[in-house]
Design a protein around this motif. Structure first.
Motif, PDB file in Angstrom:
ATOM      1  N   ASN A 199       0.754  -1.005   0.248  1.00  0.00           N
ATOM      2  CA  ASN A 199       0.061   0.205   0.013  1.00  0.00           C
ATOM      3  C   ASN A 199       0.664   1.286  -0.043  1.00  0.00           C
ATOM      4  N   THR A 200       2.102   1.135  -0.534  1.00  0.00           N
ATOM      5  CA  THR A 200       2.788   2.292  -0.681  1.00  0.00           C
ATOM      6  C   THR A 200       2.285   3.040  -1.911  1.00  0.00           C
ATOM      7  N   PRO A 201       2.608   4.328  -1.982  1.00  0.00           N
ATOM      8  CA  PRO A 201       2.016   5.344  -3.042  1.00  0.00           C
ATOM      9  C   PRO A 201       2.650   4.824  -4.241  1.00  0.00           C
ATOM     10  N   SER A 202       3.927   4.127  -4.523  1.00  0.00           N
ATOM     11  CA  SER A 202       4.244   3.788  -5.602  1.00  0.00           C
ATOM     12  C   SER A 202       3.558   2.434  -6.180  1.00  0.00           C
ATOM     13  N   SER A 203       2.780   1.829  -5.388  1.00  0.00           N
ATOM     14  CA  SER A 203       2.091   0.625  -5.588  1.00  0.00           C
ATOM     15  C   SER A 203       1.189   0.796  -6.718  1.00  0.00           C
ATOM     16  N   SER A 204       1.312   0.267  -7.949  1.00  0.00           N
ATOM     17  CA  SER A 204       0.574   0.681  -8.971  1.00  0.00           C
ATOM     18  C   SER A 204       0.376  -0.725  -9.882  1.00  0.00           C
ATOM     19  N   PRO A 205      -0.542  -0.557 -10.829  1.00  0.00           N
ATOM     20  CA  PRO A 205      -0.270  -1.845 -11.906  1.00  0.00           C
ATOM     21  C   PRO A 205       0.915  -2.085 -12.510  1.00  0.00           C
ATOM     22  N   ASN A 206       1.570  -0.821 -12.389  1.00  0.00           N
ATOM     23  CA  ASN A 206       3.085  -1.156 -13.183  1.00  0.00           C
ATOM     24  C   ASN A 206       3.992  -1.890 -12.326  1.00  0.00           C
ATOM     25  N   SER A 207       3.532  -2.183 -11.104  1.00  0.00           N
ATOM     26  CA  SER A 207       4.402  -2.879 -10.140  1.00  0.00           C
ATOM     27  C   SER A 207       4.865  -4.243 -10.659  1.00  0.00           C
ATOM     28  N   ASP A 208       4.232  -4.620 -11.650  1.00  0.00           N
ATOM     29  CA  ASP A 208       4.662  -6.000 -12.170  1.00  0.00           C
ATOM     30  C   ASP A 208       5.769  -5.981 -12.847  1.00  0.00           C
ATOM     31  N   LYS A 209       6.147  -4.634 -13.457  1.00  0.00           N
ATOM     32  CA  LYS A 209       7.538  -4.442 -13.998  1.00  0.00           C
ATOM     33  C   LYS A 209       8.653  -4.931 -13.047  1.00  0.00           C
ATOM     34  N   GLU A 210       8.383  -4.421 -11.630  1.00  0.00           N
ATOM     35  CA  GLU A 210       9.363  -4.815 -10.813  1.00  0.00           C
ATOM     36  C   GLU A 210       9.543  -6.219 -10.436  1.00  0.00           C
ATOM     37  N   LYS A 211       8.571  -7.194 -10.826  1.00  0.00           N
ATOM     38  CA  LYS A 211       8.628  -8.528 -10.600  1.00  0.00           C
ATOM     39  C   LYS A 211       9.484  -9.185 -11.559  1.00  0.00           C
ATOM     40  N   GLY A 212       9.977  -8.266 -12.799  1.00  0.00           N
ATOM     41  CA  GLY A 212      10.888  -8.964 -13.698  1.00  0.00           C
ATOM     42  C   GLY A 212      10.153  -9.477 -14.919  1.00  0.00           C
ATOM     43  N   LYS A 213       8.823  -9.100 -15.080  1.00  0.00           N
ATOM     44  CA  LYS A 213       8.193  -9.275 -16.209  1.00  0.00           C
ATOM     45  C   LYS A 213       8.192  -8.433 -17.058  1.00  0.00           C
ATOM     46  N   PHE A 267      -5.372  -0.286 -15.385  1.00  0.00           N
ATOM     47  CA  PHE A 267      -5.576   0.953 -14.867  1.00  0.00           C
ATOM     48  C   PHE A 267      -5.855   1.001 -13.523  1.00  0.00           C
ATOM     49  N   LYS A 268      -5.189   2.430 -12.694  1.00  0.00           N
ATOM     50  CA  LYS A 268      -5.132   2.544 -11.408  1.00  0.00           C
ATOM     51  C   LYS A 268      -6.303   3.731 -11.355  1.00  0.00           C
ATOM     52  N   VAL A 269      -7.484   3.305 -10.420  1.00  0.00           N
ATOM     53  CA  VAL A 269      -8.476   4.369 -10.110  1.00  0.00           C
ATOM     54  C   VAL A 269      -8.841   4.632  -9.120  1.00  0.00           C
ATOM     55  N   MET A 270      -8.887   5.884  -8.538  1.00  0.00           N
ATOM     56  CA  MET A 270      -9.042   6.309  -7.134  1.00  0.00           C
ATOM     57  C   MET A 270     -10.697   6.780  -6.855  1.00  0.00           C
ATOM     58  N   LEU A 271     -11.027   6.213  -5.798  1.00  0.00           N
ATOM     59  CA  LEU A 271     -12.496   6.893  -5.347  1.00  0.00           C
ATOM     60  C   LEU A 271     -12.197   7.850  -4.505  1.00  0.00           C
ATOM     61  N   HIS A 306      -3.714  11.570  -0.482  1.00  0.00           N
ATOM     62  CA  HIS A 306      -3.336  12.737  -1.514  1.00  0.00           C
ATOM     63  C   HIS A 306      -1.962  11.953  -2.142  1.00  0.00           C
ATOM     64  N   ALA A 307      -1.443  11.445  -1.469  1.00  0.00           N
ATOM     65  CA  ALA A 307      -0.011  10.702  -1.939  1.00  0.00           C
ATOM     66  C   ALA A 307      -0.189   9.599  -3.096  1.00  0.00           C
ATOM     67  N   TYR A 308      -1.253   8.993  -2.887  1.00  0.00           N
ATOM     68  CA  TYR A 308      -1.663   7.943  -4.064  1.00  0.00           C
ATOM     69  C   TYR A 308      -2.286   8.432  -5.347  1.00  0.00           C
ATOM     70  N   TYR A 309      -2.485   9.749  -5.248  1.00  0.00           N
ATOM     71  CA  TYR A 309      -3.159  10.270  -6.578  1.00  0.00           C
ATOM     72  C   TYR A 309      -2.301  10.308  -7.729  1.00  0.00           C
ATOM     73  N   ARG A 310      -1.105  10.645  -7.462  1.00  0.00           N
ATOM     74  CA  ARG A 310      -0.015  10.878  -8.183  1.00  0.00           C
ATOM     75  C   ARG A 310      -0.075   9.945  -9.570  1.00  0.00           C
ATOM     76  N   ASP A 311       0.007   8.718  -9.742  1.00  0.00           N
ATOM     77  CA  ASP A 311       0.051   7.846 -10.843  1.00  0.00           C
ATOM     78  C   ASP A 311      -1.357   7.313 -11.062  1.00  0.00           C
ATOM     79  N   ALA A 312      -2.178   7.819 -10.642  1.00  0.00           N
ATOM     80  CA  ALA A 312      -3.749   7.174 -10.999  1.00  0.00           C
ATOM     81  C   ALA A 312      -4.131   7.837 -12.486  1.00  0.00           C
TER      82      ALA A 312
END
Ligand SMILES: Nc1nc2c(ncn2[C@@H]2O[C@H](COP(=O)(O)OP(=O)(O)OP(=O)(O)O)[C@@H](O)[C@H]2O)c(=O)[nH]1
Length: 167
Positions: free
Chosen positions: A14-28, A56-60, A123-129
């Motif tokens: 649940n860090t702000p950097s967590s996003s769908p792009n985090s798959d890249k970090e797993k080597g995919k 897609f990352k969506v914020m409520l 608010h920190a999580y809005y950045r890459d949404a």
């Protein structure tokens, strides 16, 4: 059904950097465009075990009690959370994979706490949404008035904003 809410999101960081792009970090091999949209060359696997083509990352976003959590649970599980209201603490997220015109779209939907004391955290999580869903309660004028302050925050991010009226 327990409605316990936690600071940590289900099944993921649940860090702000967590996003769908985090798959890249797993080597995919998941090339991303400059706008952050993921276009995998082959289907990726979500944490729920479902394959998807794009994510897609969506914020409520909205005041406390406007129904953000209920809307998300309804969308994800088709259930309505009746009973006593337990306010979200911090932030949480749920994934849902939809098939749209033959493309498997993964939505990672973040449910933010509406209480003022959590605003700096959420608010920190809005950045890459990719999109923000701004909710207000039609029976609560203040929740609509507060949307413009929240919109002022997100306009700086130049993201898609959708206004949702909750009855
Ligand atoms: N009448 C009605 N009540 C709703 C609806 N959606 C949610 N509620 C009620 O509104 C209250 C608040 O719902 P939540 O979804 O927890 O509100 P929230 O926006 O997530 O609130 P925070 O977690 O504090 O940000 C609960 O008691 C729900 O049962 C709706 O569509 N209609």
């Amino acid at each position: 059904m327990s409605r316990k809410k936690a600071v940590k999101g289900k099944g993921g960081s649940n860090t702000p950097s967590s996003s769908p792009n985090s798959d890249k970090e797993k080597g995919k091999k998941v090339p991303a465009q400059s706008n952050g949209v993921v276009h995998p060359s082959r289907p990726s696997l979500s944490s729920s075990g479902e394959f998807y083509d794009i994510a897609f990352k969506v914020m409520l976003v909205g005041d406390s009690g406007v129904g953000k959590t209920c809307l998300l649970v309804r969308f994800k599980d088709g259930a309505f959370l009746a009973g006593s209201f337990i306010s979200t603490v911090g932030i949480d997220f749920r994934n849902k994979v939809l098939s749209i015109d033959g493309v498997r779209v993964k939505l990672q939907i973040w449910d933010t706490a509406g209480q003022e004391r959590f605003r700096s955290v959420t608010h920190a999580y809005y950045r890459d949404a990719h999109a923000l869903l701004l909710l207000y309660d039609v029976t609560n004028k203040a929740s609509f008035d507060n949307i413009k302050y929240r919109t002022a925050e997100v306009q700086q991010q130049q993201q898609m904003c959708i206004l949702i009226q909750h009855f």
